[in-house]
Every structure is written in structure tokens, then in C-alpha cells.
Design an enzyme around this catalytic site. Structure first.
Site, PDB file in Angstrom:
ATOM      1  N   GLY A  28       0.853  -1.197   0.000  1.00 30.86           N
ATOM      2  CA  GLY A  28       0.000   0.000   0.000  1.00 30.86           C
ATOM      3  C   GLY A  28       0.881   1.236   0.000  1.00 30.86           C
ATOM      4  O   GLY A  28       0.542   2.264  -0.601  1.00 30.86           O
TER       5      GLY A  28
ATOM      6  N   PRO B 240       5.801 -22.254  -0.795  1.00 28.70           N
ATOM      7  CA  PRO B 240       5.154 -21.132  -0.109  1.00 28.70           C
ATOM      8  C   PRO B 240       6.155 -20.011   0.147  1.00 28.70           C
ATOM      9  O   PRO B 240       7.308 -20.261   0.477  1.00 28.70           O
ATOM     10  CB  PRO B 240       4.707 -21.729   1.230  1.00 28.70           C
ATOM     11  CG  PRO B 240       4.902 -23.192   1.127  1.00 28.70           C
ATOM     12  CD  PRO B 240       5.914 -23.434   0.068  1.00 28.70           C
TER      13      PRO B 240
ATOM     14  N   GLY C 219       6.450 -15.810   1.689  1.00 27.44           N
ATOM     15  CA  GLY C 219       5.813 -14.694   2.377  1.00 27.44           C
ATOM     16  C   GLY C 219       6.659 -13.464   2.194  1.00 27.44           C
ATOM     17  O   GLY C 219       7.704 -13.508   1.526  1.00 27.44           O
ATOM     18  N   CYS C 220       6.222 -12.366   2.767  1.00 25.49           N
ATOM     19  CA  CYS C 220       6.975 -11.121   2.632  1.00 25.49           C
ATOM     20  C   CYS C 220       6.726 -10.286   3.876  1.00 25.49           C
ATOM     21  O   CYS C 220       5.583 -10.165   4.323  1.00 25.49           O
ATOM     22  CB  CYS C 220       6.500 -10.367   1.393  1.00 25.49           C
ATOM     23  SG  CYS C 220       7.311  -8.776   1.176  1.00 25.49           S
TER      24      CYS C 220
ATOM     25  N   HIS D 225      12.988 -12.760  -5.131  1.00 25.09           N
ATOM     26  CA  HIS D 225      12.007 -11.987  -4.359  1.00 25.09           C
ATOM     27  C   HIS D 225      12.528 -10.569  -4.090  1.00 25.09           C
ATOM     28  O   HIS D 225      11.804  -9.587  -4.275  1.00 25.09           O
ATOM     29  CB  HIS D 225      11.732 -12.743  -3.051  1.00 25.09           C
ATOM     30  CG  HIS D 225      10.756 -12.089  -2.142  1.00 25.09           C
ATOM     31  ND1 HIS D 225       9.548 -12.663  -1.795  1.00 25.09           N
ATOM     32  CD2 HIS D 225      10.793 -10.908  -1.479  1.00 25.09           C
ATOM     33  CE1 HIS D 225       8.891 -11.845  -0.985  1.00 25.09           C
ATOM     34  NE2 HIS D 225       9.634 -10.779  -0.762  1.00 25.09           N
ATOM     35  N   GLU D 226      13.793 -10.474  -3.688  1.00 25.39           N
ATOM     36  CA  GLU D 226      14.358  -9.150  -3.365  1.00 25.39           C
ATOM     37  C   GLU D 226      14.566  -8.319  -4.633  1.00 25.39           C
ATOM     38  O   GLU D 226      14.329  -7.111  -4.628  1.00 25.39           O
ATOM     39  CB  GLU D 226      15.676  -9.289  -2.584  1.00 25.39           C
ATOM     40  CG  GLU D 226      15.574 -10.031  -1.249  1.00 25.39           C
ATOM     41  CD  GLU D 226      14.424  -9.593  -0.373  1.00 25.39           C
ATOM     42  OE1 GLU D 226      14.022  -8.410  -0.419  1.00 25.39           O
ATOM     43  OE2 GLU D 226      13.878 -10.446   0.362  1.00 25.39           O
TER      44      GLU D 226
ATOM     45  N   HIS E  76      11.455  -6.606  -5.590  1.00 23.49           N
ATOM     46  CA  HIS E  76      11.157  -5.397  -4.800  1.00 23.49           C
ATOM     47  C   HIS E  76      11.781  -4.147  -5.434  1.00 23.49           C
ATOM     48  O   HIS E  76      11.231  -3.059  -5.320  1.00 23.49           O
ATOM     49  CB  HIS E  76      11.686  -5.538  -3.370  1.00 23.49           C
ATOM     50  CG  HIS E  76      10.740  -6.251  -2.443  1.00 23.49           C
ATOM     51  ND1 HIS E  76       9.458  -5.832  -2.219  1.00 23.49           N
ATOM     52  CD2 HIS E  76      10.917  -7.342  -1.651  1.00 23.49           C
ATOM     53  CE1 HIS E  76       8.875  -6.641  -1.345  1.00 23.49           C
ATOM     54  NE2 HIS E  76       9.742  -7.577  -0.983  1.00 23.49           N
TER      55      HIS E  76
END
Ligand SMILES: [Zn+2]
Length: 196
Positions: free
Chosen positions: A13, A111, A113-114, A156-157, A160
Site C-alpha cells: 500500500g 510457499p 511470504g513477505c 524476491h528481493e 522489490h
């Protein structure tokens, strides 16, 4: 209100998580400001006992990532899970301006997560092997070949830094609240904690 780099994780968000982060200017690479950002990222990573932090997650829109899967983390997983997910110790790695190359077309679905989407998890497909090249900070390597879970952390990083969050890549039908069982056990009287 504090200013970035924060001591906590920004949450989904926050616009900083959706922008394309900027390269660190080469003349700034060893500056006090960049060193303080890097040190803060390592501190946040270790405080929250997680495995990766990208600078936007501490409110800084720059291309810097830190990763670490410390030896002791093995004890947090069942041996069969540790093996199935191809987890392995990953010594601290800190990259400014990293570039990623996919070196195997094999994918794994596990699986994920973050810390910027606290309390949730979902299955995400990731490549099995990648190479990261960049400017190694804090005396860490400038190039790493990673596989399995370590390769997942890197992907994943890297995401970002481009404003991408795992929820953009997840198998939507597997998205879950990690506390759903406790919530049932407590007949709804449960909470997702943010205060570590
Ligand atoms: Zn994340």
C-alpha cells in the site's frame, strides 16, 4: 514520525514498494548515507529474523538488497521441509545495483511470504538457479550463483527493486492467512502482531 531508512518494514500500500528503485550513483557508493542505509537494512533483517530486505522495504527507493540465511535458521524448519525447499545457509550478502541472470529454466513452487505483506503466504513459482552481480558491500561478494531457496530469496528481493511484490506472481488460489488455524482455535480472538 521517523524518516527512512526505517527500523521496520513498510507495508503493501506504501507507494515506495511500487516504484522502480533508482541505481545508487557510483560516487555515492561508499558515502556515509549509503553505508547507513546498508547497516540499517542488515539490522532490520536480523532483528526480524528474516532472510532478505530490499531498500524500499525500509522506505528507501534505491537498488540495494541484503540477504542472509543464517546457520541457526535450519532449526526453525522440519528437516523434510528444509530439504524439499532446497534451503541452505547463505552468508550475509549485500548488493548495490544488483543485476540478475537466470541460469536454469527449472522452476520450483513453494510457499513464500513477505515482511511487507505481514501475516500472509502463498505458493510462488521461482527459477531454481540465478546469478547475481553487483557491487558487494560490507566486504561481501560482488557475484553469487544461487540455487533453490537462496535463488528464491534473490528473485524476491530483486522484484522489490522493480516495484513487484510476490502477490503479483503468486498462485492466487493458495493465498492464505498464516494464522487461520490459530484464529479458529481461539474462536476468532487472535491478532496478527506487528510490534517485533
Ligand atoms: Zn518481500
Amino acid at each position: 514520525m521517523s524518516t527512512p531508512p526505517y527500523t521496520y518494514f513498510t507495508q503493501i500500500g506504501d507507494p515506495v514498494l511500487r516504484q522502480v528503485a533508482e541505481e545508487v550513483a557510483l560516487e555515492e557508493i561508499d558515502s556515509l548515507e549509503i553505508n547507513q542505509i546498508v547497516e540499517r537494512m542488515v539490522k532490520v533483517l536480523r532483528h526480524y529474523d528474516c532472510v532478505g530486505v530490499a531498500a524500499p522495504q525500509v522506505g528507501v527507493p534505491l537498488r540495494i538488497i541484503v540477504m542472509e540465511f543464517r546457520e541457526g535458521k535450519k532449526d526453525q524448519y522440519k528437516p523434510e521441509i528444509y530439504e524439499e525447499r532446497k534451503m541452505a545457509t547463505l552468508p550475509l550478502a549485500v548488493f548495490a545495483n544488483p543485476e540478475m541472470e537466470i541460469i536454469s529454466s527449472q522452476v520450483n513452487k513453494h510457499p513464500e511470504g513477505c515482511m511487507s505483506v505481514r501475516g500472509y503466504s502463498a505458493q510462488v513459482e521461482r527459477y531454481d538457479k540465478v546469478r547475481i552481480r553487483g557491487i558487494g558491500k560490507l566486504g561481501t561478494p560482488s557475484e553469487l550463483e544461487l540455487e533453490g531457496w537462496s535463488a528464491r530469496i534473490a528473485q524476491h528481493e530483486m522484484d522489490h527493486l522493480n516495484g513487484t511484490i510476490y502477490v503479483d506472481r503468486m498462485d492466487v488460489s493458495t493465498f492464505n492467512c498464516v494464522s487461520w488455524e490459530q484464529i479458529n482455535a481461539a474462536e476468532g480472538r487472535s491478532a496478527i502482531w506487528f510490534h517485533k
